[in-house]
Motif scaffolding. Structure first.
Motif, mmCIF file in Angstrom:
data_model
loop_
_atom_site.group_PDB
_atom_site.id
_atom_site.type_symbol
_atom_site.label_atom_id
_atom_site.label_comp_id
_atom_site.label_asym_id
_atom_site.label_seq_id
_atom_site.Cartn_x
_atom_site.Cartn_y
_atom_site.Cartn_z
ATOM 1 N N LEU A 2 0.818 -1.201 0.000
ATOM 2 C CA LEU A 2 0.000 0.000 0.000
ATOM 3 C C LEU A 2 0.857 1.257 0.000
ATOM 4 C CD1 LEU A 2 -2.742 -0.985 2.592
ATOM 5 C CD2 LEU A 2 -2.845 -1.146 0.109
ATOM 6 N N TYR A 3 0.441 2.220 -0.827
ATOM 7 C CA TYR A 3 1.133 3.499 -0.913
ATOM 8 C C TYR A 3 0.128 4.635 -0.803
ATOM 9 C CZ TYR A 3 5.430 1.224 -2.465
ATOM 10 O OH TYR A 3 6.552 0.438 -2.541
ATOM 11 N N ARG A 4 0.642 5.765 -0.348
ATOM 12 C CA ARG A 4 -0.144 6.994 -0.278
ATOM 13 C C ARG A 4 0.407 7.956 -1.324
ATOM 14 N NH1 ARG A 4 -5.042 7.911 2.386
ATOM 15 N NH2 ARG A 4 -5.170 10.022 3.218
ATOM 16 N N GLY A 27 -2.235 0.019 -13.188
ATOM 17 C CA GLY A 27 -2.234 -1.208 -12.403
ATOM 18 C C GLY A 27 -2.398 -1.006 -10.916
ATOM 19 N N ALA A 28 -2.785 0.206 -10.500
ATOM 20 C CA ALA A 28 -2.986 0.486 -9.070
ATOM 21 C C ALA A 28 -4.458 0.336 -8.721
ATOM 22 C CB ALA A 28 -2.511 1.893 -8.730
ATOM 23 N N ASP A 29 -4.734 -0.249 -7.570
ATOM 24 C CA ASP A 29 -6.094 -0.418 -7.074
ATOM 25 C C ASP A 29 -6.354 0.638 -6.002
ATOM 26 O OD1 ASP A 29 -8.582 -1.314 -6.409
ATOM 27 O OD2 ASP A 29 -7.905 -3.134 -5.379
ATOM 28 N N VAL A 30 -7.282 1.563 -6.266
ATOM 29 C CA VAL A 30 -7.553 2.654 -5.333
ATOM 30 C C VAL A 30 -8.357 2.128 -4.148
ATOM 31 C CG1 VAL A 30 -8.622 4.914 -5.022
ATOM 32 C CG2 VAL A 30 -7.517 4.361 -7.195
ATOM 33 N N MET A 31 -7.808 2.286 -2.936
ATOM 34 C CA MET A 31 -8.452 1.814 -1.718
ATOM 35 C C MET A 31 -9.176 2.929 -0.969
ATOM 36 S SD MET A 31 -7.405 -1.296 -1.988
ATOM 37 C CE MET A 31 -7.804 -2.050 -0.423
ATOM 38 N N THR A 48 -4.910 6.358 -1.336
ATOM 39 C CA THR A 48 -4.254 5.147 -0.845
ATOM 40 C C THR A 48 -4.485 4.071 -1.892
ATOM 41 O OG1 THR A 48 -4.685 5.756 1.456
ATOM 42 C CG2 THR A 48 -4.092 3.461 1.025
ATOM 43 N N VAL A 49 -3.397 3.503 -2.423
ATOM 44 C CA VAL A 49 -3.508 2.526 -3.513
ATOM 45 C C VAL A 49 -2.759 1.253 -3.168
ATOM 46 C CG1 VAL A 49 -3.720 4.380 -5.228
ATOM 47 C CG2 VAL A 49 -1.474 3.375 -4.770
ATOM 48 N N SER A 50 -3.236 0.155 -3.723
ATOM 49 C CA SER A 50 -2.547 -1.129 -3.619
ATOM 50 C C SER A 50 -1.717 -1.303 -4.887
ATOM 51 C CB SER A 50 -3.568 -2.263 -3.488
ATOM 52 O OG SER A 50 -2.915 -3.513 -3.453
ATOM 53 N N TRP A 51 -0.433 -1.608 -4.720
ATOM 54 C CA TRP A 51 0.503 -1.687 -5.838
ATOM 55 C C TRP A 51 1.345 -2.947 -5.675
ATOM 56 C CZ3 TRP A 51 1.061 0.497 -10.401
ATOM 57 C CH2 TRP A 51 2.294 0.512 -11.052
ATOM 58 N N GLY A 69 -1.197 18.611 -16.465
ATOM 59 C CA GLY A 69 -1.847 19.258 -15.339
ATOM 60 C C GLY A 69 -1.805 18.473 -14.041
ATOM 61 N N VAL A 70 -1.302 17.244 -14.063
ATOM 62 C CA VAL A 70 -1.253 16.408 -12.865
ATOM 63 C C VAL A 70 0.158 16.432 -12.282
ATOM 64 C CG1 VAL A 70 -1.495 14.070 -11.943
ATOM 65 C CG2 VAL A 70 -3.108 14.911 -13.649
ATOM 66 N N ARG A 71 0.270 16.713 -10.983
ATOM 67 C CA ARG A 71 1.557 16.697 -10.297
ATOM 68 C C ARG A 71 1.470 15.779 -9.077
ATOM 69 N NH1 ARG A 71 1.064 22.431 -10.473
ATOM 70 N NH2 ARG A 71 0.900 22.445 -8.195
ATOM 71 N N VAL A 72 2.424 14.910 -8.926
ATOM 72 C CA VAL A 72 2.498 14.055 -7.739
ATOM 73 C C VAL A 72 3.395 14.771 -6.729
ATOM 74 C CG1 VAL A 72 3.169 11.822 -6.794
ATOM 75 C CG2 VAL A 72 2.134 11.952 -9.071
ATOM 76 N N GLU A 73 2.807 15.236 -5.636
ATOM 77 C CA GLU A 73 3.557 15.991 -4.629
ATOM 78 C C GLU A 73 4.260 15.088 -3.627
ATOM 79 O OE1 GLU A 73 1.017 18.883 -2.822
ATOM 80 O OE2 GLU A 73 0.883 20.088 -4.661
ATOM 81 N N GLY A 74 3.849 13.838 -3.540
ATOM 82 C CA GLY A 74 4.491 12.910 -2.618
ATOM 83 C C GLY A 74 3.973 11.506 -2.812
ATOM 84 N N CYS A 75 4.823 10.538 -2.545
ATOM 85 C CA CYS A 75 4.439 9.123 -2.625
ATOM 86 C C CYS A 75 5.211 8.379 -1.546
ATOM 87 C CB CYS A 75 4.764 8.571 -4.018
ATOM 88 S SG CYS A 75 4.396 6.808 -4.202
ATOM 89 N N TRP A 76 4.501 7.697 -0.646
ATOM 90 C CA TRP A 76 5.173 7.001 0.439
ATOM 91 C C TRP A 76 4.340 5.807 0.891
ATOM 92 C CZ3 TRP A 76 2.172 11.198 0.779
ATOM 93 C CH2 TRP A 76 1.292 11.360 1.853
ATOM 94 N N ALA A 77 4.997 4.880 1.590
ATOM 95 C CA ALA A 77 4.327 3.668 2.052
ATOM 96 C C ALA A 77 3.226 4.034 3.040
ATOM 97 C CB ALA A 77 5.329 2.718 2.703
ATOM 98 N N ALA A 78 2.059 3.408 2.884
ATOM 99 C CA ALA A 78 0.897 3.756 3.707
ATOM 100 C C ALA A 78 0.735 2.860 4.914
ATOM 101 C CB ALA A 78 -0.381 3.713 2.862
ATOM 102 N N GLY A 79 1.384 1.722 4.945
ATOM 103 C CA GLY A 79 1.241 0.818 6.088
ATOM 104 C C GLY A 79 -0.009 -0.019 5.994
ATOM 105 N N GLU A 80 -1.154 0.573 6.261
ATOM 106 C CA GLU A 80 -2.418 -0.138 6.169
ATOM 107 C C GLU A 80 -3.536 0.851 5.898
ATOM 108 O OE1 GLU A 80 -4.315 -1.045 10.303
ATOM 109 O OE2 GLU A 80 -2.159 -1.421 10.490
#
Length: 218
Positions: A2-4, A27-31, A48-51, A69-80
């Protein structure tokens, strides 16, 4: 795994649908999805996505940012993924065991805020550690803060990162929560942190809150 993802996108009809389509196509599953802000013609949302663990998460970030127009400001492990209302679980535990109210808040904060660890301290520069979550360092290099309201800070300890600090009631207790990946704590997260602490103390009532935080009542 899981990632945020914190994503900035144009605030217009269809933009959110396009982002979720991009996530699915990659291929990401949005949780879970949370709206953080809408300002100046743009929106900031967190997903929060499952990858799949064997795949490089950088590929997902790159796929997102190829969209105009899309910017990813951060990506990190979500834990649960938290439940529908994880704060209610925490408040329920506070009500059932008032004596461990502060410990309950500290233990829950990393999950609630997709962070790595949290601690509670008492005092200013000569502060004392009151409770630590299980992944907290033994001697965290925390700034000497006695905040009147929740605030964000840069963590520069054994591993750099971002932190948030909030006062726990009318005491010298301060809650710190730190994450080593991802962006700084958003003002929406700071407001949520403050509300969780305030409501937890409200659930306890004046006398129980005073006992839990080590203060006294008339």
């Amino acid at each position: 795994m899981l990632y945020r993802l914190r994503v900035s996108l144009p605030d217009r009809p269809g933009s959110l649908a396009r982002v979720t389509q991009l996530l699915g196509a990659a291929g990401a599953d949005v949780m879970q999805m949370t709206v953080l802000e809408q300002h100046g013609g743009r929106a900031v949302d967190e997903f929060t996505v499952s990858w799949a663990g064997e795949r490089d998460i950088a590929a997902l970030v790159a796929a997102m940012e190829r969209s105009v127009g899309v910017r990813v400001e951060g990506c990190w492990a979500a834990g649960e993924v938290p439940g529908a209302a994880p704060e209610l679980d925490v408040l329920g535990q506070v009500a059932r065991d008032p004596g461990r109210a502060v410990a309950t808040l500290i233990d829950a904060a990393p999950t609630l805020f997709h962070a790595d660890w949290a601690v509670a301290t008492r005092g200013g520069r000569g502060r004392q550690l009151v409770h630590q979550s299980w992944r907290a360092p033994e001697a965290p290099a925390l700034p000497a803060l006695t905040p009147m309201r929740p605030l964000a800070f840069a963590y520069e300890g054994d591993a750099s990162g971002h932190g948030a600090a909030a006062p726990i009631g009318a005491s010298w207790l301060t809650l710190y929560v730190v994450r080593h990946e991802g962006p700084a704590f958003h003002r929406t997260e700071l407001e949520r942190l403050g509300r969780i602490v305030d409501v937890a103390l409200g659930v306890l009532g004046d006398r129980a809150a005073a006992k839990a935080t080590g203060t006294t009542t008339p």
